[in-house]
Write a protein that holds these residues in place. Structure first.
Motif, short mmCIF file in Angstrom:
data_model
loop_
_atom_site.label_atom_id
_atom_site.label_comp_id
_atom_site.label_asym_id
_atom_site.label_seq_id
_atom_site.Cartn_x
_atom_site.Cartn_y
_atom_site.Cartn_z
N ARG A 230 0.82 -1.21 0.00
CA ARG A 230 0.00 0.00 0.00
C ARG A 230 0.87 1.27 0.00
O ARG A 230 0.61 2.21 -0.74
CB ARG A 230 -0.94 -0.01 1.21
CG ARG A 230 -1.84 1.23 1.28
CD ARG A 230 -2.86 1.14 2.38
NE ARG A 230 -3.99 0.28 1.98
CZ ARG A 230 -4.18 -0.96 2.38
NH1 ARG A 230 -3.31 -1.51 3.22
NH2 ARG A 230 -5.20 -1.66 1.96
N LYS A 231 1.92 1.26 0.84
CA LYS A 231 2.80 2.43 0.91
C LYS A 231 3.50 2.66 -0.43
O LYS A 231 3.62 3.80 -0.90
CB LYS A 231 3.85 2.22 2.01
CG LYS A 231 3.36 2.54 3.41
CD LYS A 231 3.12 4.05 3.55
CE LYS A 231 2.74 4.40 4.98
NZ LYS A 231 2.47 5.86 5.09
N ALA A 232 3.99 1.59 -1.05
CA ALA A 232 4.69 1.73 -2.33
C ALA A 232 3.75 2.27 -3.41
O ALA A 232 4.14 3.12 -4.22
CB ALA A 232 5.27 0.38 -2.74
N CYS A 233 2.53 1.77 -3.44
CA CYS A 233 1.58 2.23 -4.44
C CYS A 233 1.18 3.68 -4.19
O CYS A 233 1.01 4.48 -5.13
CB CYS A 233 0.35 1.33 -4.46
SG CYS A 233 0.67 -0.33 -5.08
N GLU A 234 0.96 4.01 -2.92
CA GLU A 234 0.62 5.40 -2.58
C GLU A 234 1.73 6.35 -3.01
O GLU A 234 1.48 7.47 -3.50
CB GLU A 234 0.38 5.52 -1.07
CG GLU A 234 -0.91 4.89 -0.58
CD GLU A 234 -1.05 4.95 0.93
OE1 GLU A 234 -0.05 5.33 1.59
OE2 GLU A 234 -2.12 4.62 1.45
N GLU A 235 3.01 5.91 -2.83
CA GLU A 235 4.14 6.73 -3.24
C GLU A 235 4.22 6.83 -4.76
O GLU A 235 4.38 7.92 -5.33
CB GLU A 235 5.43 6.16 -2.66
CG GLU A 235 6.70 6.90 -3.09
CD GLU A 235 6.69 8.35 -2.66
OE1 GLU A 235 7.11 9.21 -3.47
OE2 GLU A 235 6.24 8.64 -1.53
N ALA A 236 4.11 5.68 -5.45
CA ALA A 236 4.29 5.67 -6.90
C ALA A 236 3.23 6.49 -7.61
O ALA A 236 3.49 7.10 -8.66
CB ALA A 236 4.28 4.23 -7.40
N VAL A 237 2.02 6.52 -7.07
CA VAL A 237 0.95 7.23 -7.75
C VAL A 237 1.16 8.74 -7.74
O VAL A 237 0.56 9.49 -8.53
CB VAL A 237 -0.41 6.85 -7.13
CG1 VAL A 237 -0.66 7.64 -5.85
CG2 VAL A 237 -1.55 7.05 -8.13
N THR A 238 2.08 9.19 -6.86
CA THR A 238 2.36 10.64 -6.78
C THR A 238 3.44 11.07 -7.75
O THR A 238 3.70 12.27 -7.90
CB THR A 238 2.81 11.01 -5.35
OG1 THR A 238 4.05 10.35 -5.05
CG2 THR A 238 1.76 10.59 -4.33
N TRP A 239 4.11 10.13 -8.39
CA TRP A 239 5.22 10.48 -9.29
C TRP A 239 4.67 11.03 -10.62
O TRP A 239 3.75 10.48 -11.21
CB TRP A 239 6.09 9.27 -9.60
CG TRP A 239 6.72 8.64 -8.35
CD1 TRP A 239 6.87 9.21 -7.14
CD2 TRP A 239 7.23 7.31 -8.27
NE1 TRP A 239 7.46 8.34 -6.27
CE2 TRP A 239 7.71 7.14 -6.94
CE3 TRP A 239 7.37 6.25 -9.17
CZ2 TRP A 239 8.31 5.97 -6.51
CZ3 TRP A 239 7.96 5.09 -8.73
CH2 TRP A 239 8.42 4.95 -7.40
N THR A 240 5.32 12.08 -11.07
CA THR A 240 4.97 12.61 -12.38
C THR A 240 5.43 11.68 -13.48
O THR A 240 4.73 11.46 -14.47
CB THR A 240 5.60 14.00 -12.57
OG1 THR A 240 5.21 14.85 -11.48
CG2 THR A 240 5.19 14.62 -13.89
N ASN A 241 6.66 11.13 -13.27
CA ASN A 241 7.20 10.17 -14.21
C ASN A 241 6.60 8.80 -13.90
O ASN A 241 6.83 8.24 -12.84
CB ASN A 241 8.73 10.13 -14.08
CG ASN A 241 9.38 9.36 -15.22
OD1 ASN A 241 8.71 8.90 -16.14
ND2 ASN A 241 10.70 9.22 -15.14
N PRO A 242 5.80 8.21 -14.76
CA PRO A 242 5.07 6.95 -14.47
C PRO A 242 5.99 5.72 -14.49
O PRO A 242 5.88 4.84 -15.36
CB PRO A 242 4.02 6.89 -15.57
CG PRO A 242 4.66 7.59 -16.72
CD PRO A 242 5.49 8.71 -16.13
N LEU A 243 6.93 5.67 -13.57
CA LEU A 243 7.85 4.55 -13.49
C LEU A 243 7.19 3.35 -12.82
O LEU A 243 6.22 3.49 -12.08
CB LEU A 243 9.10 4.96 -12.70
CG LEU A 243 9.87 6.17 -13.25
CD1 LEU A 243 10.97 6.57 -12.30
CD2 LEU A 243 10.43 5.85 -14.63
N GLY A 244 7.77 2.18 -13.05
CA GLY A 244 7.26 0.98 -12.42
C GLY A 244 7.69 0.89 -10.95
O GLY A 244 8.69 1.49 -10.55
N ILE A 245 6.94 0.11 -10.18
CA ILE A 245 7.27 -0.10 -8.77
C ILE A 245 7.19 -1.60 -8.49
O ILE A 245 6.16 -2.24 -8.77
CB ILE A 245 6.34 0.70 -7.83
CG1 ILE A 245 6.75 0.48 -6.38
CG2 ILE A 245 4.88 0.35 -8.06
CD1 ILE A 245 8.06 1.12 -6.02
#
Length: 807
Positions: free
Chosen positions: A615-630
């Motif tokens: 959940r934490k990783a997804c919450e963080e990744a969704v805030t990135w402007t650059n749509p990188l993988g997690i």
């Protein structure tokens, strides 16, 4: 004696003598049938039947006497005084009534009562005889040889006593026969002996009274009285016998219809038994009648039951020496009635089936159904008893905790039926190790325990015995277990050993410490034995402390994620990050994942912890402007959770992260734990659009079937091969083969643990898709990669990342 024989042969008509004897036999026969009936029943009925017995017996004696007198020829005219003649009849009736009544109503001191009663009967015969002789009137003087008179009286008395003694209560055919013969002998002997003492001296001067009974009149009177009385007695005896037989027949039908064995006794002696009892003892009524029931068949019965104080008992029925069967016996006292005297009915039931059922139930309650070894509850009872005895004797006790190695893999590979078969085989092998002082039990799925009770306090002997028994266990399990035609499985075990009282002072501590020792073997690879040591307890406490602290850290949000870049192998462009969990303990400092992740798996914290990381990783990744993988790692424990796909879907829905940006990494070893379940769960996750990566490829099973059967998108070459890449030709060949395999299967390949330019050059030259390692970046807080995730430093990315990742 000569006078008696001479009198009998020369002065008596032999045909009339024979008639007298036959008349005597008939009367006595009827009398003893009546006496047999008189000996049973209530007192009032007894007295009635005894009176009738006295009447018939007295009449028989009287008739025998006077018929014999008709056979006597004194060569003189003979007549009889009516009064004395009738008085002789009354004497015979009264004397025999009293004589038969004394033993007939007696309940104690039966032998003296029978002797006294017989004496009265014998003397009554003599009294009747001499009274009848006194009634005789002849023209002459009557005198007696007194020595013969005395002898005749004594013989009558003696035969009378013997008769009632051997006749008993005349309940059996033998007793009746003895009584009939004895009384007939007493009557006939006394009469003819006394007749031998008679002397008649003719004297014409002695007048014969006119009021006398002539011999012809006497003959008619005797015939009428004898026939009437004996006939009445005979008819009454027959009618009563028929009634008793009818009642007995009804009771027998009732008794034989009962399942229970029934035995009737009187004064402890068997008088009857039903078919069930005869079948139980394999006997016949004739062979048991007259036998003492308790002494013969129930010799082990308690005194209280014998005396009637208790009416129920469970004891043994003695069939033959050394052969008994367990029975329950119910005693019921039957008061006398008009047909029988006091009796006791015993109802017996064979307890063999019940005892066997109880033993089977007890066996099922104490044993494991699959392995036939003791179960957990029974083992704890035996252990508690052993500890109590050890405290008294001072001899130690050893406990072995046994866990089968890799049994779950066997279950997953061959199925639960094969697993149960293997457990049965293990139980059979272990069962052969059981001794008087050694027991085994199954306490869980693939968990067993053993208890060793030592016979001396020597510590060296204790250790040697426990070690030998544990090694014998490992040896017996080393032989492969047959699964099915063409397949067998090797089963090993981890054995932990603890001793009482050295390693604990109660059941819980001994079992716990043996369990700790067993887990130490598990951690070392299994198939071995280890004795408990205090250091294991310290380690357990540390793990428990760490587990509590980890739970607290989760509750307080004290955990954090660091991110390590994953780059394109050719352009070095960051294409995603792997989220890695970090925990900084306020007292212990930085706790490595290799330390707390296994603890989380052991304690069940891994599922909520893994969900928190995702959940934490997804919450963080969704805030990135650059749509990188997690990328997020999955534990093997998490992969067994059937709700995992729903959990992933829920997190994606809550955070709003695109499914294709999330990659879940799982090791091949975790997949094999339960292949069918893992495939089902990963297929559901793949259907969400989430990517699947096989982590640490090359270190587990590395099966091509795994790549074919599971929905894998990417292969991660384990860092151990990358580290040896420049020094090992084998590592070079393996890495090159994995890259080519991924290309042929259209799977992406990423190498982890990349730290040098030479490694990068090799991987690039062999067309590896992506790389990850310190060469491109250490795991750091996401803030350190802010320019990358925001998309503002794409042009200078390689230079920037290289600086961060330099060692």
């Amino acid at each position: 004696m000569y006078r008696v024989l001479d009198c009998l042969t020369t002065q008596h008509d032999p045909w009339l003598v024979l008639i007298a004897v036959l008349l005597c036999l008939g009367g006595v026969h009827t009398a003893f049938n009546l006496y047999s009936r008189a000996c049973v029943g209530r007192l009032q009925q007894k007295l009635s039947w005894l009176f009738l017995t006295g009447v018939v017996t007295g009449c028989a004696i009287w008739a025998t006497h006077f018929v014999a007198m008709l056979a006597y020829d004194p060569v003189l005219p003979v007549g009889y005084n009516p009064g004395l003649t009738i008085l002789s009849l009354l004497i015979a009736i009264v004397a025999t009534f009293i004589g038969f009544t004394i033993p007939g109503i007696a309940k104690q001191n039966l032998v003296p009562a029978r002797l006294v009663g017989g004496l009265v009967v014998g003397l009554g015969i003599s009294a009747m005889h001499f009274t009848g002789m006194a009634a005789m009137r002849v023209p002459g003087v009557i005198s007696w040889h007194m020595d013969i008179v005395v002898a005749a009286i004594l013989m009558g008395a003696a035969f009378g006593m013997v008769t009632l003694l051997i006749a008993g209560k005349a309940q059996t055919g033998r007793e009746k026969t003895y009584g009939k013969i004895g009384l007939t002998v007493a009557i006939v002997t006394m009469h003819f002996s006394a007749m031998g003492a008679l002397i008649i001296t003719p004297d014409p001067t002695i007048p014969v009274p006119a009021q006398i009974i002539s011999q012809s009149s006497l003959a008619l009177a005797v015939a009428m009285v004898a026939t009437l009385v004996i006939g009445i007695g005979f008819v009454m005896a027959m009618i009563d016998r028929q009634l008793r037989e009818n009642a007995s027949a009804r009771m027998r039908i009732f008794g034989d219809s009962a399942i229970e064995a029934l035995v009737m006794t009187q004064n402890g002696i068997i008088v009857d038994a039903n078919h069930s009892f005869l079948k139980m003892i394999k006997g016949e009524t004739a062979t048991i009648s007259g036998v003492d029931f308790i002494e013969t068949w129930l010799p082990d019965a308690s005194p209280a039951f014998r005396d009637g104080a208790e009416h129920y008992t469970e004891t043994s029925l003695a069939l033959s020496p050394g052969h008994t069967i367990p029975v329950e016996v119910i005693r019921r006292d039957l008061p006398a009635d008009e047909f029988s005297e006091d009796a006791v009915i015993y109802a017996l039931r064979d307890l063999r089936e019940r005892y066997e059922a109880e033993r089977h139930i007890r066996y099922l309650a104490e044993h494991d159904a699959l392995t036939k070894l003791l179960n957990r509850a029974t083992f704890h009872d035996r252990l508690a008893l052993a500890l109590e005895q050890s405290r008294v004797t001072g001899n130690p006790v050893s406990v072995l905790c046994i866990d089968l190695d890799h049994f779950k893999e066997l279950n997953d590979t061959y199925g639960h039926i094969a697993g149960d078969h293997a457990l049965r085989e293990v139980g059979e092998r272990i069962g052969k190790l059981i001794e008087d002082n050694v027991i085994f039990a199954r306490v869980g799925g693939d968990e067993f325990v053993a208890l060793i009770v030592h016979d001396n306090p020597d510590p060296d002997s204790m250790i040697a015995t426990a070690q030998n028994k544990a090694q014998a266990l490992l040896d017996c399990l080393s032989v492969p277990v047959f699964i099915n035609p063409g397949n067998s499985a090797r089963i090993a075990a981890s054995v932990g050993i603890a001793h009482f009282p050295d390693d604990g002072d109660d059941i819980e501590s001994i079992m716990f410490h043996a369990d700790l020792a067993m887990y130490r073997v598990k951690q070392g690879g299994g198939n071995h034995l280890v004795f408990f040591s205090p250091e294991m307890d310290d380690e357990y406490r540390y793990k428990r402390q760490l587990s509590g602290a980890l739970r607290h850290a989760m509750d307080e949000n004290a955990l954090e994620l660091h991110y390590q870049p994953q780059c394109n192998a050719h352009s070095s462009k960051i294409i995603g990050f792997e989220a890695l969990l970090r925990w900084h303990h306020p007292e212990l400092g930085q706790v490595p994942p290799s330390r707390f992740i296994p603890i989380a798996e052991e304690t069940g914290l891994i599922n909520p912890l893994g969900e928190w990381v995702m959940r934490k990783a997804c919450e963080e990744a969704v805030t990135w402007t650059n749509p990188l993988g997690i990328a997020v790692n999955l534990s093997a424990v998490q992969l067994q959770n059937l709700d995992l796909a729903q959990t992933v879907a829920g997190i994606l829905d809550e955070t709003g992260l695109a499914p294709e940006r999330l990659e879940l990494e799982i090791t091949e070893t975790a997949l094999i734990h339960n292949a069918s379940r893992s495939r089902k769960i990963l297929t559901e996750i793949k259907a969400l659009g989430v990517r699947i990566a096989m982590d640490d490829f090359g270190t587990g099973y590395s099966s091509l079937a795994t790549l074919q059967n599971f929905p894998v998108d990417r292969i991660k070459i384990d860092q151990s091969f990358i580290a040896r890449l420049m020094a090992s030709e084998q590592a070079v060949a393996i890495v090159r083969a994995v890259i080519n395999l991924g290309r042929d299967l259209k799977l992406e390949v990423i190498a982890e643990g990349v730290e040098t330019e030479d490694q990068v050059a090799f991987l690039t030259a062999n067309d590896c898709d992506a790389v990850q390692g310190y060469k491109f970046g250490h795991p750091r807080p996401i803030a350190d990669y802010q320019t990358t995730v925001s998309g503002t430093a794409v042009a200078a990315q390689h230079r920037s990342i290289a600086g961060i990742g330099s060692n």
